[in-house]
Design a protein around this motif. Structure first.
Motif: not given
Lengths: 143, 360, 308
Positions: A56-58, A100, A103-104, A107, A111-112, A125-129, A137
């Protein structure tokens, strides 16, 4: 598990500057890479003979910007650390080398706010439209 | 030919959790697929920065309703590495037992969902009926069927008495008599094979490229199993073999899971008998030394990764969770084009998705 | 025949009222048997009645874009066809009506509800309905042709297409089942296809396309559709019992009712067992089975009954 061969391989493939910064992080390894040579190092990792994958990527809020951590598994854990000075600064995208990462990177972007140059589809990816408040974050008011 | 847009989700009989596929079909064949996730994004990573470590164990248990124990195990392991604490052998064994029980119940759950998606309701009923035995065992051991709260930082919260061990052994022996039926069914039944063989094939190259992990990767011939690659907890004291298949289709995944269930059951019973004496846990300080660490374990669906960064306070500075469903979802979008509409359900169900895990 | 007797036969026995009650009881038995074989408890006996009454009382919602007039007519039409077909099928040895060649009419009437479902699917604004409707039609061709062959074969053998005559010629042990076992198997499979049951529940595959053609139906109209399916099941089983299993034979006077009921129940149990034992097939697999296997077998059976 002996991680020394990994360090040697990394040193051969990515140059001495990379292997010089190699240090342990818990049971795994961490290595600092500057954003300019990130693609070369990852290319070298991808070309290693042993099985590898990008776990993953953080994104981590650090002093003076966002640290982006690329967690690999090559029979042993290896994390590449890249410092992204300003939150909206750009990093090269790994997607052309490693699908791969797709998506990371999305994200970490949402987030950042990190921009990944060369990513084919860098959207939320995760947040609403209808999310308008910026990368969640980054807001870090004390509770 | 005109394209038909078929929406699957966010609410659909096939999906147990919300996610939304938009499929375009020409005739009976899917030509393009897109996916929207995030319907159950709860901001758990951000929330964990406001909670102390002991609270976070319970928070991360709630990432997933199926592999909850795997999440706490991985988080605890990360924090224990930061603390430099070695957990007692008894605690490590109890963790292992819970992990393997969870693997069995997760695999049976998957089998039920897959069977239902191909209209084989009988298998669905049988698989979930026998899954109850495992859930009962987990409830007897920890008090919870879904959220077990069996872990604390420093070991296991629960202890197993001799009496409990006896009961559990009997229930597991009963469960062992149920597995041959599934073996017969998964390897021999023709209507099951007709609907799953050659379906949703993930090649080894694809597994490699997308970073797919767990039973899905092993069904394509990849030998990645964190219990063997990075043995943690009590795993080094047991003999494990990595179970692989080569075809990479839904049927191979069912074979891998079947064999894994058998192996997990044997492992559980062995660990129950070899339970070391001693306390299940040790006390740990509330403050965790500054540092960062990555922990990896083999959750039922594959490699689970936790990154934990501490700044020396009582709350973590950053926790990142990578669940095994995420790469599978990525691959699924590429897998769907070319599939017949009738097989979409089996391909999606056969991927063993956990959306709550992926969204966090 | 007095007008009162005719009305009684039409509406009470063996007409509408008896058939509806029997069909709902049969659907309960079916659900109960399936449940027991699947290690479940299953519904109480009045569940199908309760379902029907509840649906009849519920609000009838038709989504925007759905054709209301035809959409409302289709379930009534399908129910009417099934009931009309039932008039010519002897139940406990009694049919409301009979005329030479009624077998063909009955088969035609019984095939219409499938077409009704196809149209219902196409009228649906939902894409699941359209796909379900398409599949209904594809399935229609795959099962209807073998079913027809399987049902006609005894007629050819016994040189009559009248159900009443076909039933009585089998007395007491000249059952068509013994002479044309392949035809019986084909008819049974065809019936499963017609009823859209496992493994041929392709047009209403829940995990793929929701309720298929009936996705947007609700309330009274859905109740009528469900009643149609329940009636189709019973009427289809009665037809098989009459044509292949000798109807009342070999019973002597007075024992016909339990014998007939027992045969129907045993066939129902076979349907339930099939429901438990198989996974759903794909439409291409069904077409392959229908055209490559059932049709040639049906043809062979027909030729056999012509030459014998």
């Amino acid at each position: 598990m002996n991680t020394d061969p990994l360090a040697q391989a990394l040193g051969r493939a990515a140059g001495a500057s990379c292997s010089a910064s190699l240090r342990s992080m818990g049971t795994e390894l961490l290595c600092t890479v500057d954003s300019g040579s990130l693609l070369d190092v990852v290319k070298a990792l991808v070309d290693l003979p042993q099985y590898h994958h990008l776990s993953t990527i953080t994104g981590v809020l650090g002093e003076g910007g966002v640290r982006v951590l690329y967690h690999f598994w090559l029979g042993a854990g290896l994390t590449l650390e890249v410092l992204c000075p300003a939150p909206s600064a750009a990093l090269p995208s790994l997607v052309p080398l490693l699908p791969a990462a797709d998506w990371y990177e999305r994200e970490v972007h949402e987030m950042f706010g990190v921009q990944f140059v060369g990513h084919p589809h860098l959207v939320s990816l995760f947040l609403p439209d209808d999310w308008t408040e910026g990368p969640p974050m980054l807001a870090r008011e004390e509770p | 030919m005109r394209k038909t847009t078929i929406p699957i989700g966010p609410q659909h009989p096939l999906l147990k959790e919300p996610l939304s596929f938009t499929l375009e079909a020409v005739g009976e064949t899917i030509v393009s697929a897109s996916l929207r996730i995030g319907y159950v994004h709860r901001g758990i990573e951000r929330l964990s920065q406001e909670r102390n470590y002991a609270q976070n164990v319970h928070l991360f248990e709630r990432v997933c309703g199926i592999c909850s124990h795997a999440h706490t195990t991985c988080f605890c392991q990360a924090v224990e590495t930061l603390l430099g604490v070695e957990i007692p052998a008894r605690g490590a064994h109890i963790r292992l037992i819970m992990c393997e029980l969870e693997r069995i119940h997760s695999h049976l759950l998957w089998l039920g969902v897959l069977a239902e998606s191909i209209g084989f309701t009988t298998v669905f009923m049988y698989a979930w009926r026998d899954r109850e035995i495992i859930l009962d065992v987990m409830e007897a051991l920890s008090g919870g069927r879904v959220s077990h709260a069996a872990n604390v930082i420093g070991g296991a919260r629960v202890d197993i008495s001799a009496e409990q061990a006896h009961d559990v052994e009997q229930k597991l022996a009963d469960f062992a008599t149920r597995l041959p039926m599934f073996e017969e069914l998964l390897t021999r039944d023709r209507s099951f094979r007709a609907r799953t063989q050659g379906l949703g094939v993930m090649t080894e190259a694809m597994v490699h490229e997308m970073g797919i992990v767990g039973p899905a990767a092993r069904a394509s011939g990849c030998t990645l199993d964190m219990r063997l690659q990075a043995p943690y907890g009590a795993y080094p004291s047991y003999d494990l073999t990595v179970i692989t298949e080569s075809a990479g289709d839904v049927w191979s995944r069912s074979q891998v899971r079947l064999l894994e269930m058998q192996q997990s059951l044997a492992l559980c019973r062995q660990a129950m008998r070899n339970l070391p004496e001693g306390p299940p846990s040790v006390r740990v300080p509330r403050r965790v030394p500054a540092g960062e660490v990555v922990a990896r374990i083999e959750a039922p669906r594959g490699e689970l990764v936790y990154y934990v960064q501490s700044d020396g306070s009582e709350t973590p500075a950053r926790v990142k969770v990578r669940t095994p469903t995420l790469p599978t979802l990525m691959a699924l979008v590429q897998l769907l084009p070319g599939v017949e509409t009738a097989d979409v359900a089996a391909v999606i169900a056969g991927a063993d998705l956990c959306i709550a895990c992926a969204d966090r | 025949m007095g007008i009162l007797t005719a009305l009684f036969q039409l509406f009470m026995f063996p007409g509408v009222l008896f058939l509806v009650v029997a069909a709902l009881l049969a659907s309960w038995l079916d659900r109960k048997m399936v449940a027991l074989w699947q290690a479940r408890v299953g519904p109480p006996w009045y569940q199908p009645f309760a379902d029907l009454i509840k649906l009849l009382a519920k609000e009838d919602v038709m989504p925007a874009g759905g054709s209301t007039a035809l959409g409302a007519a289709l379930p009534i039409f399908s129910l009417a066809c099934t009931l009309a077909a039932s008039l010519y099928i002897p139940v406990f040895g009694q049919a409301v009506g009979s005329f030479p060649g009624d077998l063909v009419v009955v088969l035609f009437l019984l095939s219409l509800p499938s077409l009704g479902q196809f149209l219902a699917g196409w009228l649906n604004p939902s894409v699941y309905g359209v796909i379900g409707g398409n599949r209904s039609l594809l399935q229609y061709f795959a099962y209807e042709v073998p079913l027809l062959m399987g049902m006609i074969a005894p007629g050819v053998l016994s040189k009559s297409l009248t159900i009443d005559i076909l039933t009585t010629v089998q007395h007491p042990w000249r059952w068509h089942l013994f002479m044309l076992p392949v035809g019986f198997a084909i008819s049974l499979l065809g019936l499963i296809g017609k009823l859209k049951r496992v493994p041929f529940d392709i047009p209403n595959a829940k995990s793929e396309i929701g309720a298929g053609p009936l996705t947007d139906y609700s309330g009274r109209k859905l109740a009528l559709w469900q009643l149609t399916v329940a009636l189709q099941t019973l009427v289809g089983l009665h037809l098989l019992v009459d044509i292949y299993l000798g109807g009342l034979s070999p019973a002597r006077a007075g024992w016909g009712v339990p014998v007939f009921a027992l045969k129907t129940l045993m066939l129902l149990a076979v349907l339930s067992l099939v429901q438990v034992l198989f996974a759903r097939l794909r439409i291409d697999q069904l077409s392959t089975i229908g055209w490559r296997l059932l049709v040639p077998l049906g043809l062979a059976q027909l030729l056999f009954s012509i030459w014998i």
